[in-house]
Write a protein that holds these residues in place. Structure first.
Motif, PDB file in Angstrom:
ATOM      1  N   SER A  58       0.824  -1.201   0.000  1.00 43.57           N
ATOM      2  CA  SER A  58       0.000   0.000   0.000  1.00 43.57           C
ATOM      3  C   SER A  58       0.861   1.255   0.000  1.00 43.57           C
ATOM      4  N   TRP A  59       1.953   1.233   0.766  1.00 40.09           N
ATOM      5  CA  TRP A  59       2.857   2.385   0.828  1.00 40.09           C
ATOM      6  C   TRP A  59       3.475   2.650  -0.534  1.00 40.09           C
ATOM      7  N   CYS A  60       3.978   1.599  -1.174  1.00 36.50           N
ATOM      8  CA  CYS A  60       4.616   1.761  -2.485  1.00 36.50           C
ATOM      9  C   CYS A  60       3.623   2.256  -3.538  1.00 36.50           C
ATOM     10  N   SER A  61       2.411   1.728  -3.498  1.00 36.30           N
ATOM     11  CA  SER A  61       1.388   2.138  -4.459  1.00 36.30           C
ATOM     12  C   SER A  61       1.025   3.605  -4.300  1.00 36.30           C
ATOM     13  N   HIS A  62       1.162   4.102  -3.075  1.00 39.12           N
ATOM     14  CA  HIS A  62       0.806   5.498  -2.807  1.00 39.12           C
ATOM     15  C   HIS A  62       1.947   6.463  -3.124  1.00 39.12           C
ATOM     16  N   PHE A  63       3.193   6.116  -2.709  1.00 41.07           N
ATOM     17  CA  PHE A  63       4.303   7.052  -2.817  1.00 41.07           C
ATOM     18  C   PHE A  63       5.111   6.918  -4.103  1.00 41.07           C
ATOM     19  N   ILE A  64       5.150   5.727  -4.690  1.00 39.50           N
ATOM     20  CA  ILE A  64       5.841   5.546  -5.975  1.00 39.50           C
ATOM     21  C   ILE A  64       4.901   4.787  -6.929  1.00 39.50           C
ATOM     22  N   PRO A  65       3.756   5.376  -7.236  1.00 34.25           N
ATOM     23  CA  PRO A  65       2.722   4.663  -7.999  1.00 34.25           C
ATOM     24  C   PRO A  65       3.146   4.245  -9.403  1.00 34.25           C
ATOM     25  N   THR A  66       3.880   5.111 -10.104  1.00 38.68           N
ATOM     26  CA  THR A  66       4.275   4.791 -11.478  1.00 38.68           C
ATOM     27  C   THR A  66       5.207   3.593 -11.520  1.00 38.68           C
ATOM     28  N   VAL A  67       6.216   3.608 -10.654  1.00 39.86           N
ATOM     29  CA  VAL A  67       7.165   2.494 -10.600  1.00 39.86           C
ATOM     30  C   VAL A  67       6.461   1.212 -10.176  1.00 39.86           C
ATOM     31  N   THR A  68       5.621   1.305  -9.166  1.00 38.47           N
ATOM     32  CA  THR A  68       4.912   0.130  -8.677  1.00 38.47           C
ATOM     33  C   THR A  68       4.043  -0.489  -9.760  1.00 38.47           C
ATOM     34  N   ALA A  69       3.286   0.342 -10.453  1.00 38.98           N
ATOM     35  CA  ALA A  69       2.408  -0.161 -11.509  1.00 38.98           C
ATOM     36  C   ALA A  69       3.205  -0.804 -12.642  1.00 38.98           C
ATOM     37  N   ASP A  70       4.338  -0.198 -12.996  1.00 35.80           N
ATOM     38  CA  ASP A  70       5.138  -0.740 -14.089  1.00 35.80           C
ATOM     39  C   ASP A  70       5.790  -2.063 -13.695  1.00 35.80           C
ATOM     40  N   LEU A  71       6.308  -2.151 -12.478  1.00 34.41           N
ATOM     41  CA  LEU A  71       6.938  -3.388 -12.029  1.00 34.41           C
ATOM     42  C   LEU A  71       5.943  -4.543 -11.967  1.00 34.41           C
ATOM     43  N   LEU A  72       4.676  -4.220 -11.748  1.00 34.65           N
ATOM     44  CA  LEU A  72       3.659  -5.261 -11.621  1.00 34.65           C
ATOM     45  C   LEU A  72       2.931  -5.564 -12.918  1.00 34.65           C
ATOM     46  N   SER A  73       3.184  -4.810 -13.966  1.00 30.24           N
ATOM     47  CA  SER A  73       2.435  -4.994 -15.204  1.00 30.24           C
ATOM     48  C   SER A  73       2.619  -6.417 -15.724  1.00 30.24           C
ATOM     49  N   GLY A  74       1.485  -7.108 -15.863  1.00 30.00           N
ATOM     50  CA  GLY A  74       1.497  -8.476 -16.375  1.00 30.00           C
ATOM     51  C   GLY A  74       1.863  -9.522 -15.343  1.00 30.00           C
ATOM     52  N   SER A  75       2.008  -9.133 -14.072  1.00 36.27           N
ATOM     53  CA  SER A  75       2.381 -10.094 -13.036  1.00 36.27           C
ATOM     54  C   SER A  75       1.885  -9.628 -11.676  1.00 36.27           C
ATOM     55  N   ASP A  76       1.558 -10.598 -10.822  1.00 34.40           N
ATOM     56  CA  ASP A  76       1.177 -10.293  -9.450  1.00 34.40           C
ATOM     57  C   ASP A  76       2.336 -10.502  -8.481  1.00 34.40           C
ATOM     58  N   ASP A  77       3.470 -10.946  -9.009  1.00 29.11           N
ATOM     59  CA  ASP A  77       4.623 -11.266  -8.177  1.00 29.11           C
ATOM     60  C   ASP A  77       5.662 -10.163  -8.270  1.00 29.11           C
ATOM     61  N   LEU A  78       6.201  -9.771  -7.127  1.00 33.91           N
ATOM     62  CA  LEU A  78       7.261  -8.760  -7.084  1.00 33.91           C
ATOM     63  C   LEU A  78       8.513  -9.410  -6.509  1.00 33.91           C
ATOM     64  N   PRO A  79       9.528  -9.693  -7.346  1.00 36.01           N
ATOM     65  CA  PRO A  79      10.743 -10.334  -6.850  1.00 36.01           C
ATOM     66  C   PRO A  79      11.368  -9.547  -5.699  1.00 36.01           C
ATOM     67  N   GLY A  80      11.671 -10.250  -4.634  1.00 34.76           N
ATOM     68  CA  GLY A  80      12.285  -9.598  -3.470  1.00 34.76           C
ATOM     69  C   GLY A  80      11.294  -9.123  -2.443  1.00 34.76           C
ATOM     70  N   GLY A  81      10.022  -8.971  -2.851  1.00 35.75           N
ATOM     71  CA  GLY A  81       8.990  -8.578  -1.901  1.00 35.75           C
ATOM     72  C   GLY A  81       8.769  -7.085  -1.794  1.00 35.75           C
ATOM     73  N   TRP A  82       7.636  -6.713  -1.206  1.00 31.58           N
ATOM     74  CA  TRP A  82       7.241  -5.314  -1.080  1.00 31.58           C
ATOM     75  C   TRP A  82       8.067  -4.565  -0.054  1.00 31.58           C
ATOM     76  N   ALA A  83       8.474  -5.250   1.010  1.00 34.54           N
ATOM     77  CA  ALA A  83       9.287  -4.581   2.026  1.00 34.54           C
ATOM     78  C   ALA A  83      10.618  -4.128   1.432  1.00 34.54           C
ATOM     79  N   ALA A  84      11.174  -4.928   0.516  1.00 34.86           N
ATOM     80  CA  ALA A  84      12.436  -4.565  -0.122  1.00 34.86           C
ATOM     81  C   ALA A  84      12.274  -3.334  -1.007  1.00 34.86           C
ATOM     82  N   LEU A  85      11.157  -3.262  -1.750  1.00 29.41           N
ATOM     83  CA  LEU A  85      10.918  -2.101  -2.605  1.00 29.41           C
ATOM     84  C   LEU A  85      10.727  -0.846  -1.770  1.00 29.41           C
ATOM     85  N   ARG A  86      10.033  -0.956  -0.672  1.00 29.67           N
ATOM     86  CA  ARG A  86       9.846   0.203   0.203  1.00 29.67           C
ATOM     87  C   ARG A  86      11.186   0.648   0.790  1.00 29.67           C
ATOM     88  N   LYS A  87      11.992  -0.312   1.218  1.00 25.01           N
ATOM     89  CA  LYS A  87      13.307   0.020   1.766  1.00 25.01           C
ATOM     90  C   LYS A  87      14.171   0.683   0.702  1.00 25.01           C
TER      91      LYS A  87
END
Length: 244
Positions: A58-87
């Motif tokens: 939720s944090w990533c979708s709010h503060f870095i929405p463009t990057v989050t949406a692009d990284l998820l395009s065509g997939s529900d999986d985020l390599p490394g996890g959401w905590a890593a992207l937030r960090k």
């Protein structure tokens, strides 16, 4: 950020009885200090799951929405996890993980340890695909690399100034960079990712993935960058004072 420990299944008195929606409401109120969620994730496996899968997403979708949406395009999986992207979005990887000092100072024993390991960046710089494209060699320009906007986190030492950056590849395992780092045997390095639990790391400089005009000055790398198996990038640009 707090060093992760193995969380237990006991989330404390009374808290284990609360439903997820109530816990998530409480957790949402504790986002002012970026370290709070990391601390709570160490309390129990339930907290760790809620923080990692719901709060950080939720944090990533709010503060870095463009990057989050692009990284998820065509997939529900985020390599490394959401905590890593937030960090990654708010933390400098530190000089050690950026790799620029490994050859000069193999065993750092300074008092200013905060600059060596991951720490909170001065501000949320955001990410730019254009900046990532500027780092890559011509044959890798089709790959999508988001890099923290310049100047990143600046560390001034006695003889050099380091502009430390971080970034993330989209669909890293399908990228040309991934193919290149696997083909160059010397590109694998003994360095952990600053943002996730990835156990494999490669040197983009050794694998010839960085622009040649950025690579060397008087025989020494100007830009050094590592990438982990999940596509997280830690690097730095080195600048020497003009009088040297």
């Amino acid at each position: 950020m707090v060093t992760a420990v193995s969380p237990s299944d006991n989330s404390g008195d009374g808290l284990s009885l609360l439903p997820d929606d109530i816990l998530l409401h409480i957790l949402s109120r504790l986002s002012s200090d970026p370290r709070d969620w990391s601390r709570l994730a160490c309390v129990s496996s339930r907290f760790a799951k809620l923080v990692g899968s719901v709060c950080c997403r939720s944090w990533c979708s709010h503060f870095i929405p463009t990057v989050t949406a692009d990284l998820l395009s065509g997939s529900d999986d985020l390599p490394g996890g959401w905590a890593a992207l937030r960090k990654l979005s708010m933390c400098c990887p530190g000089l050690h993980h950026a790799g620029v000092l490994l050859d000069e100072y193999p065993s750092p024993k300074r008092d200013r340890r905060s600059i060596w390991e991951p720490h909170l960046a001065p501000s949320h710089w955001g990410f730019s695909r254009e900046e990532g494209s500027k780092l890559l060699a011509g044959r890798f320009r089709a790959d999508c690399l988001y890099v923290s906007q310049w100047p990143g986190c600046v560390h001034a030492e006695k003889r050099r100034k380091y502009f430390v950056f971080r970034g993330v590849f989209k669909d890293f395992k399908q990228s040309s960079v991934w193919k290149a780092v696997n083909e160059v045997k010397k590109s694998r390095v003994e360095a952990k990712c600053a943002f996730c639990d990835g156990k494999e790391t490669w040197d983009l400089h050794s694998a010839f993935c960085l622009r040649m005009e950025l690579n060397l000055h008087e025989g020494a790398p100007i830009v050094r960058a590592f990438v982990c198996e999940n596509g997280h990038v830690s690097g730095a640009q080195v600048r020497k004072p003009l009088h040297l």
